[in-house]
Design a protein around this motif. Structure first.
Motif, PDB file in Angstrom:
ATOM      1  N   THR A  73       7.736   1.782  -6.252  1.00 53.53           N
ATOM      2  CA  THR A  73       7.092   0.523  -6.630  1.00 53.53           C
ATOM      3  C   THR A  73       7.496  -0.544  -5.623  1.00 53.53           C
ATOM      4  O   THR A  73       8.686  -0.696  -5.313  1.00 53.53           O
ATOM      5  CB  THR A  73       7.513   0.080  -8.045  1.00 53.53           C
ATOM      6  N   VAL A  74       6.530  -1.284  -5.099  1.00 55.27           N
ATOM      7  CA  VAL A  74       6.793  -2.335  -4.114  1.00 55.27           C
ATOM      8  C   VAL A  74       6.544  -3.691  -4.758  1.00 55.27           C
ATOM      9  O   VAL A  74       5.487  -3.916  -5.362  1.00 55.27           O
ATOM     10  CB  VAL A  74       5.905  -2.169  -2.862  1.00 55.27           C
ATOM     11  N   VAL A  75       7.536  -4.599  -4.660  1.00 55.27           N
ATOM     12  CA  VAL A  75       7.428  -5.922  -5.284  1.00 55.27           C
ATOM     13  C   VAL A  75       7.653  -7.007  -4.241  1.00 55.27           C
ATOM     14  O   VAL A  75       8.261  -6.763  -3.180  1.00 55.27           O
ATOM     15  CB  VAL A  75       8.446  -6.069  -6.435  1.00 55.27           C
ATOM     16  N   GLN A  76       7.198  -8.210  -4.561  1.00 56.28           N
ATOM     17  CA  GLN A  76       7.365  -9.344  -3.648  1.00 56.28           C
ATOM     18  C   GLN A  76       8.802  -9.847  -3.663  1.00 56.28           C
ATOM     19  O   GLN A  76       9.357 -10.246  -2.642  1.00 56.28           O
ATOM     20  CB  GLN A  76       6.404 -10.486  -4.022  1.00 56.28           C
ATOM     21  N   LYS A  77       9.410  -9.853  -4.843  1.00 52.23           N
ATOM     22  CA  LYS A  77      10.810 -10.254  -4.962  1.00 52.23           C
ATOM     23  C   LYS A  77      11.435  -9.558  -6.159  1.00 52.23           C
ATOM     24  O   LYS A  77      10.754  -9.216  -7.134  1.00 52.23           O
ATOM     25  CB  LYS A  77      10.939 -11.774  -5.104  1.00 52.23           C
ATOM     26  N   SER A 131       0.823  -1.222   0.000  1.00 55.76           N
ATOM     27  CA  SER A 131       0.000   0.000   0.000  1.00 55.76           C
ATOM     28  C   SER A 131       0.858   1.274   0.000  1.00 55.76           C
ATOM     29  O   SER A 131       0.338   2.370  -0.206  1.00 55.76           O
ATOM     30  CB  SER A 131      -0.937   0.010   1.215  1.00 55.76           C
ATOM     31  N   ASP A 132       2.156   1.134   0.236  1.00 57.98           N
ATOM     32  CA  ASP A 132       3.050   2.295   0.231  1.00 57.98           C
ATOM     33  C   ASP A 132       3.459   2.709  -1.178  1.00 57.98           C
ATOM     34  O   ASP A 132       4.074   3.768  -1.363  1.00 57.98           O
ATOM     35  CB  ASP A 132       4.321   2.004   1.045  1.00 57.98           C
ATOM     36  N   ALA A 133       3.153   1.886  -2.152  1.00 56.92           N
ATOM     37  CA  ALA A 133       3.516   2.212  -3.538  1.00 56.92           C
ATOM     38  C   ALA A 133       2.751   3.450  -3.993  1.00 56.92           C
ATOM     39  O   ALA A 133       1.568   3.612  -3.698  1.00 56.92           O
ATOM     40  CB  ALA A 133       3.211   1.036  -4.456  1.00 56.92           C
ATOM     41  N   GLY A 134       3.444   4.337  -4.684  1.00 56.44           N
ATOM     42  CA  GLY A 134       2.791   5.551  -5.174  1.00 56.44           C
ATOM     43  C   GLY A 134       3.763   6.696  -5.328  1.00 56.44           C
ATOM     44  O   GLY A 134       4.978   6.495  -5.450  1.00 56.44           O
ATOM     45  N   LYS A 135       3.236   7.904  -5.283  1.00 58.83           N
ATOM     46  CA  LYS A 135       4.021   9.117  -5.524  1.00 58.83           C
ATOM     47  C   LYS A 135       4.358   9.823  -4.213  1.00 58.83           C
ATOM     48  O   LYS A 135       3.493  10.091  -3.398  1.00 58.83           O
ATOM     49  CB  LYS A 135       3.235  10.055  -6.450  1.00 58.83           C
ATOM     50  N   TYR A 136       5.646  10.143  -4.065  1.00 58.82           N
ATOM     51  CA  TYR A 136       6.122  10.868  -2.887  1.00 58.82           C
ATOM     52  C   TYR A 136       6.683  12.218  -3.332  1.00 58.82           C
ATOM     53  O   TYR A 136       7.533  12.290  -4.216  1.00 58.82           O
ATOM     54  CB  TYR A 136       7.196  10.061  -2.153  1.00 58.82           C
ATOM     55  N   THR A 137       6.186  13.272  -2.728  1.00 60.83           N
ATOM     56  CA  THR A 137       6.577  14.631  -3.102  1.00 60.83           C
ATOM     57  C   THR A 137       7.400  15.279  -2.003  1.00 60.83           C
ATOM     58  O   THR A 137       6.981  15.311  -0.846  1.00 60.83           O
ATOM     59  CB  THR A 137       5.339  15.501  -3.389  1.00 60.83           C
ATOM     60  N   CYS A 138       8.572  15.774  -2.391  1.00 65.49           N
ATOM     61  CA  CYS A 138       9.447  16.489  -1.467  1.00 65.49           C
ATOM     62  C   CYS A 138       9.275  17.984  -1.743  1.00 65.49           C
ATOM     63  O   CYS A 138       9.624  18.481  -2.812  1.00 65.49           O
ATOM     64  CB  CYS A 138      10.897  16.054  -1.692  1.00 65.49           C
ATOM     65  N   HIS A 139       8.700  18.705  -0.790  1.00 65.05           N
ATOM     66  CA  HIS A 139       8.354  20.115  -0.965  1.00 65.05           C
ATOM     67  C   HIS A 139       9.182  20.988  -0.031  1.00 65.05           C
ATOM     68  O   HIS A 139       9.361  20.664   1.152  1.00 65.05           O
ATOM     69  CB  HIS A 139       6.861  20.308  -0.692  1.00 65.05           C
TER      70      HIS A 139
END
Length: 214
Positions: free
Chosen positions: A136-140, A110-118
């Motif tokens: 992007t979070v993957v299993q392996k 659920s942490d996969a997504g866009k992170y903005t540094c402002h």
């Protein structure tokens, strides 16, 4: 001019997440989200904020940050204003780089997504700038098999090498043919210009008779 002065101030503050804006992490691992900023005129009471899945800068200002810090000056390290329990600040601003990177611990899908540094710098008339990184979070982790790529590169390289060799051989052959033709022309010219007087051949001076007297 005032307009040019405002533009100069607006572009003095820059924020960067590095050469690439994508990061891949294993599920349940820790991942570094890099961010640095630069300013031409320095900073004072600078505020930096990390947002998750905020679509625009304006909406990000109203979104709940996952980490927010404040930096008094270049001589002091950032102090935390607000933070998520799974976010750890790992940067430093007293050195050469103004590093405001964070580490996201125990990553979930659920942490996969866009992170903005402002970043907002009051010293530059509250100039603001931001940069975005995608997680992007993957299993392996899947190792990329480059065998096919290497084969294709090898074949293409071989074909190019053969083409260059063919062109060189063609030029050498054409050069030899030209030289051979030039040599034959020289032989023909020298043969047609021989003086046969001393050989007694037909048409020579030895066989020429004096004209009859009247």
């Amino acid at each position: 001019l005032p307009g040019l002065q405002v533009m100069a101030i607006a572009f003095a503050l820059e924020v960067s997440v590095g050469k690439t804006n994508t990061v891949m992490a294993l599920n349940s691992s820790n991942v570094l989200l890099p961010c640095t900023f630069t300013t031409c005129i320095g900073f004072l009471d600078l505020v930096f904020t990390w947002y998750f899945n905020s679509t625009e800068l304006v909406s990000a200002l109203w979104a709940l940050p996952i980490y927010q810090g404040k930096i008094k000056s270049k001589a002091s390290e950032p102090t935390m204003v607000t933070s998520n329990p799974r976010v750890e600040f790992v940067g430093s601003t007293t050195g050469k780089d103004n590093n405001i990177s964070i580490v996201l611990t125990n990553v979930e899908f659920s942490d996969a997504g866009k992170y903005t540094c402002h970043v907002k710098n009051p010293r530059e008339k509250n100039a603001q700038h931001n940069a975005t990184i995608f997680l992007t979070v993957v299993q392996k982790m899947v190792e990329t098999d480059n065998t096919v790529t290497l084969i294709i590169v090898g074949v293409v390289g071989g074909l190019i090498g053969l083409l260059i060799l063919f062109m060189l051989i063609k030029r050498v052959v054409l050069f030899i043919i030209k030289k051979t033709q030039d040599g034959k022309k020289e032989c023909l010219v020298s043969s047609s210009g021989n003086d046969n007087t001393e050989n007694g051949l037909a048409g020579s001076k030895a066989e020429q008779k004096a004209p009859p007297k009247a």
